[in-house]
Write a protein that holds these residues in place. Structure first.
Motif, PDB file in Angstrom:
ATOM      1  N   CYS A 172      29.828  80.546   5.149  1.00 52.11           N
ATOM      2  CA  CYS A 172      30.485  79.610   6.060  1.00 52.11           C
ATOM      3  C   CYS A 172      29.918  78.202   5.865  1.00 52.11           C
ATOM      4  O   CYS A 172      30.621  77.211   6.048  1.00 52.11           O
ATOM      5  CB  CYS A 172      30.274  80.079   7.500  1.00 52.11           C
ATOM      6  SG  CYS A 172      31.040  79.027   8.749  1.00 52.11           S
ATOM      7  N   LEU A 173      28.658  78.135   5.465  1.00 52.57           N
ATOM      8  CA  LEU A 173      27.995  76.850   5.206  1.00 52.57           C
ATOM      9  C   LEU A 173      28.377  76.282   3.845  1.00 52.57           C
ATOM     10  O   LEU A 173      28.814  75.126   3.728  1.00 52.57           O
ATOM     11  CB  LEU A 173      26.480  77.041   5.293  1.00 52.57           C
ATOM     12  CG  LEU A 173      25.599  75.879   4.815  1.00 52.57           C
ATOM     13  CD1 LEU A 173      25.637  74.729   5.816  1.00 52.57           C
ATOM     14  CD2 LEU A 173      24.167  76.357   4.608  1.00 52.57           C
ATOM     15  N   ILE A 174      28.199  77.095   2.780  1.00 53.55           N
ATOM     16  CA  ILE A 174      28.302  76.522   1.439  1.00 53.55           C
ATOM     17  C   ILE A 174      29.736  76.366   0.947  1.00 53.55           C
ATOM     18  O   ILE A 174      30.004  75.476   0.129  1.00 53.55           O
ATOM     19  CB  ILE A 174      27.488  77.334   0.417  1.00 53.55           C
ATOM     20  CG1 ILE A 174      28.060  78.732   0.218  1.00 53.55           C
ATOM     21  CG2 ILE A 174      26.028  77.383   0.799  1.00 53.55           C
ATOM     22  CD1 ILE A 174      27.363  79.500  -0.888  1.00 53.55           C
ATOM     23  N   ALA A 175      30.678  77.193   1.410  1.00 54.63           N
ATOM     24  CA  ALA A 175      32.054  77.034   0.933  1.00 54.63           C
ATOM     25  C   ALA A 175      32.596  75.637   1.268  1.00 54.63           C
ATOM     26  O   ALA A 175      33.104  74.940   0.384  1.00 54.63           O
ATOM     27  CB  ALA A 175      32.949  78.129   1.504  1.00 54.63           C
ATOM     28  N   PRO A 176      32.508  75.178   2.521  1.00 54.75           N
ATOM     29  CA  PRO A 176      32.963  73.814   2.802  1.00 54.75           C
ATOM     30  C   PRO A 176      32.018  72.737   2.273  1.00 54.75           C
ATOM     31  O   PRO A 176      32.462  71.640   1.929  1.00 54.75           O
ATOM     32  CB  PRO A 176      33.037  73.770   4.332  1.00 54.75           C
ATOM     33  CG  PRO A 176      32.103  74.822   4.797  1.00 54.75           C
ATOM     34  CD  PRO A 176      32.152  75.902   3.757  1.00 54.75           C
ATOM     35  N   ALA A 177      30.713  73.044   2.199  1.00 55.83           N
ATOM     36  CA  ALA A 177      29.758  72.032   1.716  1.00 55.83           C
ATOM     37  C   ALA A 177      30.015  71.694   0.252  1.00 55.83           C
ATOM     38  O   ALA A 177      30.019  70.516  -0.145  1.00 55.83           O
ATOM     39  CB  ALA A 177      28.325  72.523   1.909  1.00 55.83           C
ATOM     40  N   VAL A 178      30.246  72.705  -0.573  1.00 62.11           N
ATOM     41  CA  VAL A 178      30.516  72.456  -1.986  1.00 62.11           C
ATOM     42  C   VAL A 178      31.877  71.803  -2.167  1.00 62.11           C
ATOM     43  O   VAL A 178      32.090  71.020  -3.095  1.00 62.11           O
ATOM     44  CB  VAL A 178      30.410  73.778  -2.788  1.00 62.11           C
ATOM     45  CG1 VAL A 178      30.820  73.570  -4.235  1.00 62.11           C
ATOM     46  CG2 VAL A 178      28.993  74.320  -2.736  1.00 62.11           C
ATOM     47  N   ALA A 179      32.812  72.087  -1.256  1.00 61.10           N
ATOM     48  CA  ALA A 179      34.134  71.457  -1.334  1.00 61.10           C
ATOM     49  C   ALA A 179      34.052  69.946  -1.164  1.00 61.10           C
ATOM     50  O   ALA A 179      34.954  69.223  -1.593  1.00 61.10           O
ATOM     51  CB  ALA A 179      35.050  72.053  -0.275  1.00 61.10           C
ATOM     52  N   VAL A 180      32.980  69.469  -0.568  1.00 61.03           N
ATOM     53  CA  VAL A 180      32.784  68.026  -0.418  1.00 61.03           C
ATOM     54  C   VAL A 180      32.728  67.351  -1.787  1.00 61.03           C
ATOM     55  O   VAL A 180      33.087  66.179  -1.935  1.00 61.03           O
ATOM     56  CB  VAL A 180      31.500  67.745   0.402  1.00 61.03           C
ATOM     57  CG1 VAL A 180      31.163  66.261   0.419  1.00 61.03           C
ATOM     58  CG2 VAL A 180      31.683  68.251   1.833  1.00 61.03           C
ATOM     59  N   LEU A 181      32.289  68.087  -2.809  1.00 61.28           N
ATOM     60  CA  LEU A 181      32.272  67.529  -4.166  1.00 61.28           C
ATOM     61  C   LEU A 181      33.648  67.046  -4.577  1.00 61.28           C
ATOM     62  O   LEU A 181      33.797  65.963  -5.153  1.00 61.28           O
ATOM     63  CB  LEU A 181      31.790  68.594  -5.167  1.00 61.28           C
ATOM     64  CG  LEU A 181      30.281  68.822  -5.291  1.00 61.28           C
ATOM     65  CD1 LEU A 181      30.022  70.076  -6.111  1.00 61.28           C
ATOM     66  CD2 LEU A 181      29.606  67.622  -5.917  1.00 61.28           C
ATOM     67  N   SER A 182      34.676  67.829  -4.306  1.00 63.75           N
ATOM     68  CA  SER A 182      36.024  67.435  -4.705  1.00 63.75           C
ATOM     69  C   SER A 182      36.696  66.545  -3.670  1.00 63.75           C
ATOM     70  O   SER A 182      37.554  65.738  -4.015  1.00 63.75           O
ATOM     71  CB  SER A 182      36.886  68.681  -4.961  1.00 63.75           C
ATOM     72  OG  SER A 182      36.985  69.466  -3.794  1.00 63.75           O
ATOM     73  N   ASP A 183      36.298  66.675  -2.401  1.00 67.47           N
ATOM     74  CA  ASP A 183      36.925  65.887  -1.333  1.00 67.47           C
ATOM     75  C   ASP A 183      36.481  64.425  -1.333  1.00 67.47           C
ATOM     76  O   ASP A 183      37.287  63.519  -1.117  1.00 67.47           O
ATOM     77  CB  ASP A 183      36.566  66.464   0.042  1.00 67.47           C
ATOM     78  CG  ASP A 183      37.245  67.777   0.325  1.00 67.47           C
ATOM     79  OD1 ASP A 183      38.176  68.134  -0.423  1.00 67.47           O
ATOM     80  OD2 ASP A 183      36.842  68.454   1.282  1.00 67.47           O
ATOM     81  N   ARG A 184      35.171  64.214  -1.570  1.00 67.72           N
ATOM     82  CA  ARG A 184      34.592  62.915  -1.219  1.00 67.72           C
ATOM     83  C   ARG A 184      33.806  62.240  -2.341  1.00 67.72           C
ATOM     84  O   ARG A 184      33.437  61.070  -2.205  1.00 67.72           O
ATOM     85  CB  ARG A 184      33.664  63.097  -0.004  1.00 67.72           C
ATOM     86  CG  ARG A 184      34.325  63.822   1.162  1.00 67.72           C
ATOM     87  CD  ARG A 184      33.423  63.919   2.366  1.00 67.72           C
ATOM     88  NE  ARG A 184      33.140  62.615   2.927  1.00 67.72           N
ATOM     89  CZ  ARG A 184      32.245  62.377   3.887  1.00 67.72           C
ATOM     90  NH1 ARG A 184      31.545  63.393   4.380  1.00 67.72           N
ATOM     91  NH2 ARG A 184      32.053  61.162   4.345  1.00 67.72           N
ATOM     92  N   ILE A 185      33.532  62.960  -3.421  1.00 69.03           N
ATOM     93  CA  ILE A 185      32.731  62.405  -4.507  1.00 69.03           C
ATOM     94  C   ILE A 185      33.627  61.982  -5.665  1.00 69.03           C
ATOM     95  O   ILE A 185      34.459  62.770  -6.124  1.00 69.03           O
ATOM     96  CB  ILE A 185      31.699  63.435  -5.010  1.00 69.03           C
ATOM     97  CG1 ILE A 185      30.799  63.881  -3.860  1.00 69.03           C
ATOM     98  CG2 ILE A 185      30.868  62.863  -6.147  1.00 69.03           C
ATOM     99  CD1 ILE A 185      30.000  62.767  -3.220  1.00 69.03           C
ATOM    100  N   PRO A 186      33.494  60.754  -6.178  1.00 70.58           N
ATOM    101  CA  PRO A 186      34.306  60.313  -7.316  1.00 70.58           C
ATOM    102  C   PRO A 186      34.126  61.224  -8.524  1.00 70.58           C
ATOM    103  O   PRO A 186      33.022  61.712  -8.780  1.00 70.58           O
ATOM    104  CB  PRO A 186      33.772  58.899  -7.601  1.00 70.58           C
ATOM    105  CG  PRO A 186      33.175  58.445  -6.309  1.00 70.58           C
ATOM    106  CD  PRO A 186      32.612  59.674  -5.666  1.00 70.58           C
ATOM    107  N   GLU A 187      35.203  61.423  -9.261  1.00 69.85           N
ATOM    108  CA  GLU A 187      35.157  62.315 -10.421  1.00 69.85           C
ATOM    109  C   GLU A 187      34.133  61.864 -11.449  1.00 69.85           C
ATOM    110  O   GLU A 187      33.487  62.685 -12.111  1.00 69.85           O
ATOM    111  CB  GLU A 187      36.559  62.392 -11.046  1.00 69.85           C
ATOM    112  CG  GLU A 187      36.722  63.452 -12.115  1.00 69.85           C
ATOM    113  CD  GLU A 187      36.297  62.954 -13.488  1.00 69.85           C
ATOM    114  OE1 GLU A 187      35.949  63.805 -14.336  1.00 69.85           O
ATOM    115  OE2 GLU A 187      36.319  61.728 -13.707  1.00 69.85           O
ATOM    116  N   SER A 188      33.935  60.570 -11.578  1.00 74.06           N
ATOM    117  CA  SER A 188      33.030  60.041 -12.598  1.00 74.06           C
ATOM    118  C   SER A 188      31.567  60.377 -12.335  1.00 74.06           C
ATOM    119  O   SER A 188      30.751  60.349 -13.250  1.00 74.06           O
ATOM    120  CB  SER A 188      33.184  58.515 -12.699  1.00 74.06           C
ATOM    121  OG  SER A 188      32.869  57.899 -11.459  1.00 74.06           O
ATOM    122  N   THR A 189      31.218  60.698 -11.087  1.00 72.42           N
ATOM    123  CA  THR A 189      29.824  61.024 -10.759  1.00 72.42           C
ATOM    124  C   THR A 189      29.676  62.443 -10.213  1.00 72.42           C
ATOM    125  O   THR A 189      28.589  62.823  -9.785  1.00 72.42           O
ATOM    126  CB  THR A 189      29.268  60.033  -9.723  1.00 72.42           C
ATOM    127  OG1 THR A 189      30.092  60.060  -8.552  1.00 72.42           O
ATOM    128  CG2 THR A 189      29.221  58.625 -10.271  1.00 72.42           C
TER     129      THR A 189
END
Length: 457
Positions: A172-189
């Protein structure tokens, strides 16, 4: 069942692949020939805001990804890798190895289902504080409740039940936490932040071994410490990350039918995909046959006392932290520089196989130290490059999220099979010695699968 990097002792399912895949799917299209075509999205812009992250935001995200990984991996390993195996040693009429294997096998199933369910729920949520934030906080609370159940349990079934709740909380913690990579982090970084998360997971596991070993004489207190750490894992993470924008007016495009389809494997242009899947599966089996039973190997194969085993685990963890960091720092940039993926992934399997050979030939603490050093190098190289390899072998970019999620099933299933294999080998041969050549054989088979891939150099 966790990350890739995953939890590494019957750990949580890794939702990173599916979440990164969702971003790949959004950022690219496939023409009639199957080639990936860029849709003109600036890779330096954050997907959620459409602007570049400022320096403070970059630092806050970096700290958050490190912290969330450390704060779930450390208490998880304290429990599954040190404290609960020691409890199982004291249960009368119960095989400690069978108890550990049963707990982790059942827990992996809960982890897998929870990862898919909570990933989908966070995708479809419309909270004013954001679609990911509430689930991240809730995951820490659920995990802490699971630890509380374990602390108050005195029978194997209740301990297993409590640990399954821990697995639910972790995912419940890591599934949405890792999704932040695609939601909020630029693809270049994104690669940099993904590496921070993955490396911190390994370091958190080793820290969990160190901390847990310090409480082997007072297991109850150790589990309370693990519970407290996990309780604040989600809360601290969302406080450090820049605030997520409201999802109250978000149009939800994902349905439960989409979730169900995420389990359907590809059938076209997928030879290399399945070779990568088999390569990851055999790597996980070979790795976890040893890693999941380190305490018992020290006690029952190397014939160390509880105090000596605890001390040896601490040293092994420190060695692994150092070698994992060094390998991660070198292998990722080296792969990009050489434009080579499969050679580095295959080499990591061979390095780990050589590491496992040492305790087979030297059933002593020294042999385990050599194993820890080479296992750290092998895992560091593998975790840094394998996800990039998996992206490169995807048969269809439009189904990247689904297919990466299927690849990540190898982590969960591989851990279950590894624990079962170890228990079976111990039963057949009456001891731990033969688990080492069996694990080595799995890793060598994995090397062959990886090198058979044609699409990637």
């Amino acid at each position: 069942m966790v990350d890739e990097n995953k939890d590494r002792r019957g750990g949580p399912a890794d939702g990173a692949g599916a979440r990164i895949g969702e971003n790949i799917k959004a950022m690219a299209s496939v023409d009639e020939t199957g080639a990936v075509a860029n849709q003109g999205v600036d890779p330096s812009l954050a997907p959620d805001t459409g602007r570049r992250l400022n320096s403070a935001e970059k630092v806050r995200f970096a700290i958050g990804f490190v912290l969330v990984s450390l704060l779930w991996a450390a208490p998880f390993t304290m429990g599954s890798g040190v404290l609960l195996p020691q409890i199982f040693n004291s249960l009368h009429g119960v095989s400690a190895e069978a108890a550990l294997g049963t707990m982790n096998s059942i827990g992996c199933v809960f982890a897998l289902v929870a990862n898919v369910v909570f990933g989908a729920l966070s995708d479809m949520s419309r909270f004013r504080v954001g679609k990911r934030t509430p689930w991240i906080v809730l995951g820490g609370i659920i995990g802490a409740l699971g630890f509380l159940l374990v602390i108050q349990s005195h029978t194997l079934p209740m301990i297993i039940f409590g640990w399954c709740i821990v697995q639910v909380g972790i995912n419940c913690l890591i599934a949405p936490a890792v999704a932040v990579l695609s939601d909020r982090i630029p693809e270049s970084t994104r690669g940099t932040y993904s590496a921070l998360y993955g490396a911190s997971q390994v370091i958190g596991q080793q820290l969990g071994t160190i901390i847990g070993s310090s409480f082997m004489a007072n297991i109850h207190t150790g589990l309370v410490v693990a519970m407290i750490i996990f309780l604040f894992s989600g809360i601290l993470t969302v406080l450090i990350w820049p605030r997520e924008k409201s999802a109250a007016n978000t149009v939800v495009e994902r349905t439960w039918a989409d979730v169900g389809r995420s389990f359907i494997p590809p059938t076209k242009n997928c030879r290399d995909f399945y070779l990568a899947l088999l390569g990851r599966f055999t790597f996980v089996v070979g790795c976890f046959m040893i890693q999941g039973y380190q305490l018992y190997i020290l006690q029952k194969y190397c014939h160390l006392s509880d105090a000596q085993a605890a001390s040896t685990l601490k040293v092994m963890a420190l060695i692994s932290v150092v070698t994992t960091i060094l390998a991660s720092v070198v292998s990722g940039p080296l792969s990009d520089f050489l434009h080579r993926r499969k050679v580095i992934v295959a080499t990591s399997c061979l390095i780990l196989a050589v590491g496992i050979l040492f305790p087979f030939l030297m059933p002593t603490a020294t042999g385990m130290y050599f194993y820890a050093a080479l296992a750290g190098i092998g895992n560091g190289c593998y975790m840094s490059v394998d996800q990039a390899l998996n992206v490169d072998v995807l048969p269809n970019a439009k189904e990247a999220g689904k297919d990466l999620g299927i690849l990540n099933l190898a982590n969960t299933i591989g851990q279950v099979i590894a624990l079962g294999c170890t228990t079976l080998v111990i039963g057949l041969f009456g001891g731990y010695r033969m688990i080492f050549p069996v694990a080595i054989a799995c890793l060598l088979v994995g090397t062959v699968f990886i090198m058979m891939i044609r699409k990637v150099k």
